[in-house]
Each structure stands twice: as C-alpha cells, then as structure tokens.
Design an enzyme around this catalytic site. Structure first.
Site, PDB file in Angstrom:
ATOM      1  N   CYS A   1     -21.120  -7.796   2.853  1.00  0.00           N
ATOM      2  CA  CYS A   1     -21.523  -7.863   3.870  1.00  0.00           C
ATOM      3  C   CYS A   1     -20.271  -8.232   5.358  1.00  0.00           C
ATOM      4  O   CYS A   1     -20.001  -8.126   6.000  1.00  0.00           O
ATOM      5  CB  CYS A   1     -22.807  -9.359   4.484  1.00  0.00           C
TER       6      CYS A   1
ATOM      7  N   SER B   1       0.910  -1.417  -0.365  1.00  0.00           N
ATOM      8  CA  SER B   1      -0.316   0.281   0.135  1.00  0.00           C
ATOM      9  C   SER B   1       1.080   1.137   0.133  1.00  0.00           C
ATOM     10  O   SER B   1       0.582   2.128  -1.008  1.00  0.00           O
ATOM     11  CB  SER B   1      -1.259   0.049   1.307  1.00  0.00           C
TER      12      SER B   1
ATOM     13  N   THR C   1      14.855   4.781   9.560  1.00  0.00           N
ATOM     14  CA  THR C   1      15.688   3.661  10.085  1.00  0.00           C
ATOM     15  C   THR C   1      15.513   2.140   9.185  1.00  0.00           C
ATOM     16  O   THR C   1      13.933   2.046   9.392  1.00  0.00           O
ATOM     17  CB  THR C   1      15.356   3.392  11.066  1.00  0.00           C
TER      18      THR C   1
ATOM     19  N   ASN D   1      -6.191  -8.854  -7.110  1.00  0.00           N
ATOM     20  CA  ASN D   1      -5.995 -10.068  -5.625  1.00  0.00           C
ATOM     21  C   ASN D   1      -7.714 -10.718  -5.725  1.00  0.00           C
ATOM     22  O   ASN D   1      -7.287 -11.552  -4.665  1.00  0.00           O
ATOM     23  CB  ASN D   1      -6.262  -8.757  -5.211  1.00  0.00           C
TER      24      ASN D   1
ATOM     25  N   SER E   1       5.177  -6.600  -2.405  1.00  0.00           N
ATOM     26  CA  SER E   1       4.793  -6.657  -0.514  1.00  0.00           C
ATOM     27  C   SER E   1       5.348  -8.196  -0.658  1.00  0.00           C
ATOM     28  O   SER E   1       5.427  -8.859  -1.451  1.00  0.00           O
ATOM     29  CB  SER E   1       3.111  -6.610  -0.586  1.00  0.00           C
ATOM     30  N   SER E   2       6.173  -8.275   0.414  1.00  0.00           N
ATOM     31  CA  SER E   2       6.536  -9.120   1.282  1.00  0.00           C
ATOM     32  C   SER E   2       5.805 -10.481   1.860  1.00  0.00           C
ATOM     33  O   SER E   2       6.057 -11.586   1.160  1.00  0.00           O
ATOM     34  CB  SER E   2       7.536  -9.528   2.179  1.00  0.00           C
TER      35      SER E   2
END
EC number: 2.8.1.7
Lengths: 399, 146
Positions: free
Chosen positions: A326, A73, A238, A152, A200-201
């Site tokens: 839902c 994201s 970092t 996805n 993405s990992s």
C-alpha cells in the site's frame, strides 16, 4: 503532537550544520564556474578538488577515480549502462541480485530489452547471496557483476570482499551500490576488490542531489553525459559546486566520526529490537541478525498492514517506512521482502525503522512506549487476529 | 495524500468490533492482497439495526469500512445493497487512484453480509443475483496460492 521522532535515516538524513556552513559561501560569494580560468573559477575548482579528495579518502580511492554525479541513482545508471555498452564486444551478460535498488533493477530490465542477458541471483532468508551461485552464474559472456553493498530495506551486508575476489579471478568488472553502506561500514575499494561504486551524499548528512561514482583507473566505461569537459569528459555539465563541497565535508565528518557513529547506532538498534521483541508478540526481525547495517531495524508485525502502522505512528509523531504494497502503489509487497521468502500476508505488515546520529535513547523509549499500543489497536481491528486468539498458529510461530 | 475525512475515519473508525448475535456476516479480500474486510449485520424487520466491522488493511481500507458502516446503519436492506463504491469514495472526499479498490472491497463486504443474511433467511435480495463474494476485486498480474 508532543514529540517528533525521525526514524527514517535510510531514506534521507538531516544535513549537519558543519556541512551547511562549508557550502554557504559557494552560493553567493564564491559562485564561480570551475571551468573558468579567472580567479572566481579557480576558487570554485579548488573547492571541487578538495571535496573529491575528501570523498576519495573515505573509500580508499585515488582522487581522480571519483566522479561526481547527481546522486546514487545516476551513479548506478552510469555504472551499469556505461560498462554494458562499452564492453558489448566482449559479452552481453550481467549478474545482479533480486534485492537490488530499483536504480539497478530497472536499468537491467532496460538492458534486457536492448540485447543483454541478466541473471538475477536469489538470496537466502536473511538476504545474503550464495557465492557458489555467483560462481556458477559467470559465463564467458559475463561483463559485469552488480551487487549492492548493503540492502536499503533489510540492512543485510553482502560478502563484498569475496564477491570482488571472484569477479577479479574471472576477469569480470564488479560494481557495488554502496549508498546505504557509506559512512556506516568501513570501505576500502582496493581491499574489497571493488571496480565501481555508487555513493550518495544525503544518506550521510550531506546535501541532496549530489553523489559520486568511483571508477577504478583502467576500467572501460562509456561517458554518461556528453557535452563539456567536466569530470574528465565523462560526465558533462557545470558542477554543482555547493553540493560537491557539502558532500566532501560530509565524507570528512563521516571518516572522523565513524567509530562513535557506528557504536551509537548499534546501541540504539539493539535497544529498539530488544524492546520490540520483549513487548510485542508475533513479530519477526528481517535481514541478517549480525551482518546488518548498524542503524537498521526491519520487522514484520503479523495481522496488521504496514501503511496503517505508518499512519498511526505518524499520528504520534514517529516517522518510519514500510515495504507494504500500500505504500508503493502496487499490490505486492516490496521485492526484497518477497525475495527473502516472506509470505505475502506477513510481508504486508513490515516496518523499517532506521536510526541515526541525532536519534537519542529517549526517542527509542518513546517509540517503545507508543508502538505496542498502536500494534494492539490495529490488531484488535483485524479479522486475522481473531483466528490467533482462537488458537490458530501464526506465520512467525511456524518459523 | 488522504483527505481529512479519510484520516478522520482512519483515526477514529466508527462501528469497529463484532456483533455476537449477528444474522448476516460477510468477509471479502485476502491476506495476500493486504486487505480483508469483515462486516457483521443485525437486521430486524428489513432494517439494519446494527453494524460492526473488522479490517486488515491500509488507511483507506479502514476508512472505507468505517464510512460504509455509517452509510448503511438504519437503512433498509434494499437501500444498503444499492450503496456503491463510488458513493463510498464520494463520502470520503475522494481516494487516491491506487486506493479505489478499497472502496470496492467495502461495497463487496456489505453485499457479502447481506447475501449471508439472505441465505440464512431463505430470501432473495434484488441486486445480489450475480454477486460472488469470493470474486477478487484486485487486478492481479499473477495468481499464486499462499
């Protein structure tokens, strides 16, 4: 509960032991900050460099074209906002599709409120974009095309090479969200004409909270986080060294095992689709019959609602996913199912089952044993099913 | 997400099915919204002697239908008409906010069946004067025909 079967690999994957083993030293023993000049820091910096190389190799990129992020994201946000704001002097038009992940769609909506124009391309009943529509949408104001590699929900794989070629010929930057495709499809950013790509990992058996953005050298993009000099001054903070190390290892394993992995997933996917089609009536496969992710099965079961199906499956130990309203807290089924033209009444009954490396044939046998019973129980409870029993045509019959 | 009571009623729904000689049948909701509830009543001497339901919907829709049928079975018409969605939510031990509309649907399904009984028997039931079974309890941001 006798058995637990996890069939939601598109949501997340379990981490592989080899990945964890690679990460472990970087929590306690090799804990240095990669920006420090002494040996503790150099040790961590070296690990980050190795991981960057492992990610780059999997996608055919140069090592210094890979930038680590906190996940897919963040990579999507950075790519789209970064290109938009860095190139607004050239134009204010972005092209995407109606079936993107919300990490793309919501960013585009944000940009629309800030002076940008966005074209959302339609898709056909299988979820594919029309290349002529794409060509026609490009204007002299277009600065970015962002089209996902593979969806996805329904697993459809877009014609990425052709999209990239169109973008290249028109001089427009091309970003693709390849979070679902990574490790499941061979990717070469140069052969496919990709300028930016989100990764993405945790979708490829790596840790959560780490991802990457591929940025082709020479692309003009704003920095995402300002502060320190990390990630060549483009994304300060970092580094998540254990996460990066794990992601790198997951990429290395994905590259080594890709052929076996894809073959295994396809075998299980076909067994699951065939078994469902043969044993349950009034079902329809969503997504493209061939151009789809090897592990994706997305079906609609008429006359029942997806959340009831998920809860019932969970009661017998099976984990899946649904695009029913839902499960999303809204009243409309998923935007993807709407975009491929499913009527509301059957889109509510969608079920996504995604298989992975740890799925076995016995798992699929178990699902095929349980699912028909569950569907039948819910249908017997459904007032919609009465009409079909009484001879009224169903939606899947009409199609 | 769901209380134990909701899961109990979803897993083992009470009073599922149809009543062949029902003298009050009500159906509310629509497939577009993903919820349809149908209630069958067998009323004798002002008392709900039997009740069955069929529901197309999510876990809370099935649980709301199930508990609503339990709440009205053996009750008088007037007692049944006074059962509110709030009472259904309380009986279920609560529902997540996005699912409260399921309890509204349960209340409406009961009322729709009672209204059908009233029409068939040419009587008036206090509390149903302004009730419209076709009124949609969902708050839609768009209105489209299926």
């Amino acid at each position: 509960m006798n058995r637990r079967v996890y069939l939601d690999y598109s949501a997340t994957t379990p981490m592989k032991k080899e990945v964890l083993e690679e990460m472990q030293p970087y929590f306690i023993d090799k804990f240095g900050n990669p920006s420090s000049i002494y040996s503790f820091g150099r040790e961590a910096k070296k690990a980050v460099d190795i991981a960057r190389d492992q990610v780059a190799k999997l996608i055919g990129a140069k090592t210094d074209e890979v930038y680590f992020t906190a996940g897919g994201s963040e990579a999507d946000n950075w790519a789209i906002k970064g290109i938009a704001y860095a190139n607004k002097d050239k134009g204010n038009h972005i092209i995407t599709t109606k079936i993107e992940h919300h990490a793309v769609l919501h960013v585009c909506e944000h940009l629309e409120k800030n002076g940008f124009n966005v074209t959302y391309l339609d898709v056909d009943e299988h979820g594919l974009i029309n290349l002529e529509d794409l060509k026609n949408a490009i204007t002299d104001q277009t600065i970015l095309i962002s089209i996902m590699f593979a969806n996805n929900e329904i697993g459809t794989i877009q014609p990425i090479k052709e999209i990239g070629q169109i973008a290249k010929e028109k001089g427009v930057t091309f970003h693709t969200d390849a979070v679902q495709a990574l490790g499941n499809v061979a990717i070469d950013v140069n052969a496919l004409n990709i300028d930016l790509m989100s990764l993405s990992s945790h979708k490829i058996y790596g840790p959560k909270g780490i991802g990457a953005l591929y940025i082709r050298k020479g692309i003009k993009i704003h920095s995402f986080v300002h502060g320190g000099a990390q990630e060549r001054r483009r994304r300060a903070g970092t580094e998540n060294v254990p996460g990066i190390v794990g992601f790198g290892k997951a990429c290395e394993l994905a590259m080594e095992n890709m052929d076996t992995h894809i073959k295994h997933l396809k075998m299980l996917r076909e067994k699951l689709i065939k078994g469902i089609m043969e044993n349950i009536g009034y079902v329809r496969l969503n997504g493209h019959p061939e151009k789809r992710l090897p592990g994706n099965v997305n079906m609609v079961f008429e006359f029942i609602e997806g959340e009831s199906l998920l809860l019932s499956l969970d009661m017998v130990g099976i984990a899946g996913s649904s695009g029913s309203a839902c499960t999303s807290g809204s009243l409309d089924p998923s935007h993807v199912l709407m975009a491929i033209g499913l009527p509301h009444e059957i889109a509510h009954g969608s079920l996504r089952l995604t298989v992975g490396d740890f799925t076995t044939e016995e798992d699929i046998d178990y699902v095929l044993e349980q699912l028909p019973k569950i569907v039948d129980r819910l249908r017997q409870m459904s007032p919609l099913y009465e009409k079909v029993k009484g001879g009224q045509k169903s939606c899947t019959q009409k199609k | 997400m769901y209380s134990e009571k909701v899961m109990d009623h979803f897993t083992n729904p009470r009073n599922v099915g149809e009543i062949e000689d029902a003298n009050g049948i009500g159906q509310v909701g629509n497939a577009k919204c993903g919820d349809i509830m149908k209630i069958y009543l067998k009323i004798e001497n002002d008392i709900i002697e039997d009740v069955k339901f069929k529901t197309f919907g999510c876990g809370s829709a099935i649980a709301s239908s199930s508990i609503a049928t339990e709440m009205i079975k053996g009750k008088s018409i007037q007692e049944a008409v006074e059962i509110t969605n709030k009472a259904v939510v309380e009986a279920l031990g609560g529902l997540p906010a996005p699912k409260v509309h399921c309890s509204v649907l349960a209340e409406q399904a009961v009322k729709a069946a009672l209204l059908d009984y009233a029409k068939k028997n040419n009587i008036e039931i206090k509390g149903l004067e302004d009730f419209d079974p076709d009124e949609d309890p969902h708050d839609h941001h768009e209105e489209e025909e299926i």
